[in-house]
Design a protein around this motif. Structure first.
Motif, PDB file in Angstrom:
ATOM      1  N   ARG A 299      32.000  26.270  76.090  1.00 33.76           N
ATOM      2  CA  ARG A 299      32.331  26.381  74.666  1.00 33.76           C
ATOM      3  C   ARG A 299      32.673  27.846  74.411  1.00 33.76           C
ATOM      4  O   ARG A 299      31.788  28.691  74.313  1.00 33.76           O
ATOM      5  CB  ARG A 299      31.155  25.942  73.807  1.00 33.76           C
ATOM      6  CG  ARG A 299      30.633  24.551  74.153  1.00 33.76           C
ATOM      7  CD  ARG A 299      29.286  24.263  73.510  1.00 33.76           C
ATOM      8  NE  ARG A 299      29.398  24.168  72.078  1.00 33.76           N
ATOM      9  CZ  ARG A 299      29.737  23.062  71.426  1.00 33.76           C
ATOM     10  NH1 ARG A 299      29.994  21.955  72.098  1.00 33.76           N
ATOM     11  NH2 ARG A 299      29.807  23.045  70.120  1.00 33.76           N
TER      12      ARG A 299
ATOM     13  N   CYS B  94      30.276  28.146  69.377  1.00 38.57           N
ATOM     14  CA  CYS B  94      30.656  28.632  70.708  1.00 38.57           C
ATOM     15  C   CYS B  94      29.484  29.344  71.387  1.00 38.57           C
ATOM     16  O   CYS B  94      28.735  30.068  70.741  1.00 38.57           O
ATOM     17  CB  CYS B  94      31.854  29.578  70.613  1.00 38.57           C
ATOM     18  SG  CYS B  94      33.336  28.780  69.962  1.00 38.57           S
TER      19      CYS B  94
ATOM     20  N   GLY C  80      34.826  30.907  72.314  1.00 41.08           N
ATOM     21  CA  GLY C  80      35.549  31.405  71.156  1.00 41.08           C
ATOM     22  C   GLY C  80      36.472  32.530  71.585  1.00 41.08           C
ATOM     23  O   GLY C  80      36.068  33.409  72.352  1.00 41.08           O
TER      24      GLY C  80
END
Length: 595
Positions: free
Chosen positions: A314, A473, A316
């Motif tokens: 995850r 994230c 960003g």
């Protein structure tokens, strides 16, 4: 505190829909108000009424004598042929503004990459937004009204604007009213929150976090009150139904009381539920970018980038405008091939990409919402239950009437939700989201984050919304405009530190008009090359450590009953953690050199 302006029983309707219903509120000197609420609830209308740009149908708006109001609309009204200097300073002579430290700060914060002599028609959307903001901030108005000021701003621009507004409207220096969906910005700037919904405006103390807590407390209190009201309602209705022959003899006040309970039943607030649909299983290999470069002519956006995305990662992604964030997503989705290098995809990978382009729905403009989803899938299994397309769109906030609405008549937020739903019905296992928060209200954003919290696949998010990035994230990465992809162990705050370091010695357009002091000695090319190699080496090692940690955790789970084995594996994990800390410290040192 001095009263600056207010609304007294203001009512305004749009067609048959009442946006403001006898709303009364006030704005005092020193207040910084954040305005939130569902899309279409009337937030922008409230701002136009308060600022005098729109007259209410009933009621009145009061203003203290001589109060000046500056308004930033969502519309772009910059005239082609005007220079940046014309828009920001008009006909004012340079000596009138060049010596003002506050104005120099605005130039540095918003116009650092913009020539004052440039025609506004040649600027990007983000640059035009910053020019419009600068034109308001160099003025000296008592009330500043901003409608979505963070649209098109990157993380750095949002952080600068927040700090500037807090400093400017501290104490008794005027007041600020701002509509924004940026939750981090609301928390950083605002001292009060107005929630616009169902024709009313609820007022809360504090920024977004305080507003959420207060709203939750109000909901809890309301549910307790509603439970008591429902108990009373059941008793009254039961009393009314007792024996038809005796009904005419019942006391009139009891009948009136029961009817009042029924009539006062409040309408339910709009409910939105983003559904966790089935996700195709991911294998061990997901997406690997290997020594990839992307160039457009002589301009190199990405240079020898190596990045491994694993199952469940995850990430960003932040960066300066034009640094290549969207190009990187295009590489991952397969919509673009690298100039050099390659992208490897796992056999089971099913990628879905949410782009910034809501115009992609224009080709479906004549279709109704329900028809768009039915063209993708007529039904989908959710939590073991099969839902029809109609049931699915209802969960996403399209009631029966809106589900029959043609796409061309949808608002920006509704088009964004429809884009997202089209992606999810395909049951992807890799989601690439490019600025997913655009046009979404705070309640929809909360629902989106709740969905992503339980997303079992791989997720990459490009966003200027710090709240979203930090919420959904696990790691952040950055593109700083030099073609390299960096890990950010310190998150978004580290990115801002790197940008401040990189621009600390850069001259603003205003400073360039006067002699400047000598800049510090530049880092040599050899040092930069060495630092970049060190960063690449560290990032490869950190990636391998992450893989090793995952293996060790799995082995600990498999050998949970073997005490000695668990102790040995734990020692290995601790050693890896120590090495990771040392590597992250070395990465920060190298990143400071690279800037």
């Amino acid at each position: 505190m001095a009263h600056l302006l207010g609304a007294d029983r203001v009512t305004l309707a749009l067609g048959t829909r009442t946006l403001l219903d006898e709303v009364s509120l006030g704005l005092d000197d020193g207040q910084r108000i954040g305005v939130v609420g569902p899309n279409g609830a009337g937030k922008s209308t409230l701002l136009r009424v308060l600022s005098g740009l729109q007259e209410p149908d009933d009621g009145r708006v009061t203003r203290a004598g001589g109060v000046r109001i500056a308004v930033l609309d969502q519309r772009d009204d910059l005239l082609a042929g005007s220079t940046v200097l014309d828009v920001v300073h008009g006909s004012a002579d340079e000596h009138e503004w060049a010596t003002d430290s506050r104005i120099r700060s605005v130039h540095a914060g918003l116009l650092g990459d913009v020539s004052l002599d440039a025609d506004v028609a040649t600027l990007s959307g983000g640059q035009r937004r910053r020019v419009a903001l600068a034109a308001l901030l160099v003025r000296d108005d008592e009330v500043l009204v901003l409608d979505e000021p963070t649209n098109h701003l990157d993380v750095e621009g949002v952080a600068w604007l927040a700090a500037h507004l807090v400093e400017r409207y501290r104490g008794s220096n005027g007041a600020l009213v701002v509509v924004t969906h940026d939750r981090w910005f609301l928390d950083a700037v605002c001292t009060r929150t107005w929630e616009v919904h169902d024709g009313t405006v609820d007022q809360y103390e504090g920024g977004y976090a305080a507003y959420v807590l207060a709203r939750a407390e109000r909901a809890r209190t309301a549910s307790t009150t509603e439970e008591k009201r429902q108990n009373l309602l059941r008793k009254e209705l039961a009393w009314l139904r007792r024996g038809a022959p005796a009904r005419t003899s019942k006391p009139k006040f009891r009948i009136d009381a029961a009817n009042a309970l029924i009539e006062n039943e409040p309408p339910p607030r709009d409910q939105l539920s983003l559904t966790r649909m089935a996700t195709a299983r991911l294998g061990k290999d997901v997406l690997d970018i290997e020594d990839a470069s992307v160039a457009y002519g002589d301009r190199v956006l990405l240079h020898d980038v190596t990045w491994r995305l694993g199952p469940g990662d995850r990430v960003g992604l932040v960066g300066v405008n034009g640094a290549g964030k969207t190009s990187l997503l295009r590489l991952l989705s397969g919509r673009q091939q690298p100039t050099t290098g390659r992208v490897k995809r796992g056999k089971t990978v099913q990628v879905a990409e949410l782009t910034q382009d809501v115009e992609e729905l224009d080709e479906l403009a004549g279709l109704r919402v329900i028809e768009v989803i039915e063209s993708e899938k007529r039904s989908v299994v959710v939590g073991g239950k099969e839902l029809t397309a109609a049931q699915l769109v209802e969960r996403l906030g399209f009631d029966r009437e809106r589900s029959r609405t043609p796409v061309r008549d949808l608002s920006g937020g509704e088009r964004r939700r429809l884009q997202l739903l089209r992606l999810l019905v395909g049951e992807p296992n890799v989601l690439l989201l490019d600025e997913p928060t655009n046009d979404l209200d705070t309640d929809t954003l909360a629902a989106l984050e709740d969905l992503l919290d339980g997303w079992p696949g791989t997720l990459v998010v490009v966003s200027h919304d710090r709240y979203l990035l930090e919420r959904v994230c696990d790691t952040q990465m950055a593109l700083l405009g030099d073609g390299l992809l960096r890990q950010l162990p310190g998150g978004v705050e580290q990115y801002l530190d790197l940008r401040r370091s990189a621009t600390a010695t850069a001259a603003s357009p205003l400073d360039a008009r006067a002699p400047t002091e000598a800049a510090p000695a530049a880092v040599s090319t050899a040092d930069l090359r060495t630092a970049r190699k060190e960063i690449a080496r560290i990032e490869r090692r950190l990636s391998r450590i992450a893989d090793q940690e995952a293996v060790l955790h799995q082995r600990m789970s498999d050998q949970a009953t073997d005490h000695q084995a668990v102790i040995a594996l734990d020692a290995e994990l601790r050693a890896l953690a120590t090495e990771k800390d040392e590597l992250e410290a070395a990465w920060l040192e190298a990143a400071e050199i690279v800037g």
